[in-house]
Design a protein around this motif. Structure first.
Motif, PDB file in Angstrom:
ATOM      1  N   LEU A  75      -1.360  -0.854  -3.930  1.00 32.87           N
ATOM      2  CA  LEU A  75      -0.567  -0.665  -5.143  1.00 32.87           C
ATOM      3  C   LEU A  75      -0.455  -1.943  -5.964  1.00 32.87           C
ATOM      4  O   LEU A  75      -0.575  -1.917  -7.185  1.00 32.87           O
ATOM      5  N   ASN A 110       6.443   1.467  -1.430  1.00 37.20           N
ATOM      6  CA  ASN A 110       5.291   1.186  -0.581  1.00 37.20           C
ATOM      7  C   ASN A 110       5.586   1.488   0.889  1.00 37.20           C
ATOM      8  O   ASN A 110       6.740   1.477   1.333  1.00 37.20           O
ATOM      9  N   ASN A 124      -5.972   2.427  -1.399  1.00 37.75           N
ATOM     10  CA  ASN A 124      -4.585   2.797  -1.700  1.00 37.75           C
ATOM     11  C   ASN A 124      -3.643   1.606  -1.874  1.00 37.75           C
ATOM     12  O   ASN A 124      -2.433   1.731  -1.665  1.00 37.75           O
ATOM     13  N   PHE A 174       0.814  -1.212   0.000  1.00 37.29           N
ATOM     14  CA  PHE A 174       0.000   0.000   0.000  1.00 37.29           C
ATOM     15  C   PHE A 174       0.849   1.265   0.000  1.00 37.29           C
ATOM     16  O   PHE A 174       1.973   1.283   0.501  1.00 37.29           O
ATOM     17  N   LYS A 175       0.243   2.325  -0.503  1.00 35.99           N
ATOM     18  CA  LYS A 175       0.774   3.669  -0.311  1.00 35.99           C
ATOM     19  C   LYS A 175       0.160   4.216   0.979  1.00 35.99           C
ATOM     20  O   LYS A 175      -1.062   4.197   1.156  1.00 35.99           O
TER      21      LYS A 175
END
Length: 283
Positions: A147, A112, A145, A29-30
């Motif tokens: 990725l 990330n 969010n 995830f971001k």
């Protein structure tokens, strides 16, 4: 012992304790982990219309450090463990570097901030169905969010939105199952200093009880040809239950013959926990 170390050893009554080796996928995830469980489950129901009841349990309660949950529906139970820290960079690189999406997206994935690991703990004995269950849940994080989804054992990855799109369409989802090198059995190309050509191979076919395949191709342009070949062979083995061993041959069209052998001593880079068969072509 840390909290997460204890959680990895913790079992719920809902989990299948007979599973010796759980397959898994990860999502990166971001930003920090921040998802709404109700929206997550709504997306899961959308991706799998057969779901009537789905449960989201937190056996250890809410955690400040991350997430520990069990998601269950039908035969499936998935253990979800989340960390507010980046995914291990060396493992991530083996899955991102060979992937077939843009360098810009790869760079975003490498940066990330957090990740979750999904382990299959359910009762479906079909490994493909297990992977589909994990993939559907992983794709649900696209709205939060996420990725990319990482298949560590297969050395493969897909942007989360791409996996979500694939699973949203019946025909595309079927392609994901029929062509295992798309994600479940990764297809990797690499060059060695002394090799006159490009090595290409699959990873993770052993999870399905099948051998992986490798070939020394003439150049990168042959990638599509061997990607399709390996995908077709793996699909045939999975659906027929047939086996292939060193010394076996197969006619593959265009008057070409395929023969199989075990890796040679100097091909140490092909030897891993699975069974790898090297393809040699002749007319």
């Amino acid at each position: 012992m840390s909290l997460f170390a204890r959680l990895f050893g913790k079992k719920s009554k809902a989990e299948n304790t007979n599973i010796k080796q759980s397959i898994g996928l990860s999502v990166v995830f971001k930003g920090s982990l921040n998802f709404d469980k109700d929206k997550l489950l709504d997306k899961l129901r959308f991706l799998d219309s057969s779901i009537t009841n789905v449960d989201y349990e937190t056996p250890a309660g809410d955690l400040e450090q991350g997430v520990f949950a069990l998601v269950s529906w039908g035969k499936h139970v998935v253990r979800l463990i989340g960390f507010n820290e980046p995914f291990p960079a060396d493992v991530l690189e083996t899955c991102v570097a060979p992937a077939h999406y843009s360098q810009d997206i790869k760079d975003q994935i490498r940066k990330n901030d957090s990740h979750v690991i999904l382990y299959y703990k359910g009762n479906d004995e079909d490994v493909l169905e297990q992977y589909l269950a994990l993939s559907r849940l992983a794709a649900c994080f696209d709205e939060f969010n996420a990725l990319a989804v990482i298949n560590e054992n297969a050395h493969s990855s897909l942007p989360t939105n791409v996996l979500s799109d694939l699973l949203s369409d019946e025909n595309s989802a079927k392609s994901l199952c029929d062509c295992l090198p798309l994600f479940f059995c990764g297809f990797v190309k690499y060059i060695l200093e002394d090799a006159k050509g490009v090595w290409m191979r699959t990873y993770n076919a052993d999870a399905f009880g099948m051998p992986d395949f490798a070939v020394l191709a003439n150049n990168h342009d042959e990638g599509s040809y061997y990607f399709d070949m390996f995908g077709n062979i793996l699909s045939y083995l999975r659906q027929s239950g047939a086996t292939m061993n060193p010394g076996d041959t197969m006619e593959i069209g265009d008057n070409k013959m395929l023969s199989l052998r075990a890796p040679q001593k100097d091909e140490y880079f092909l030897k891993d926990k699975g069974n790898v068969l090297v393809v040699e072509m002749s007319k």
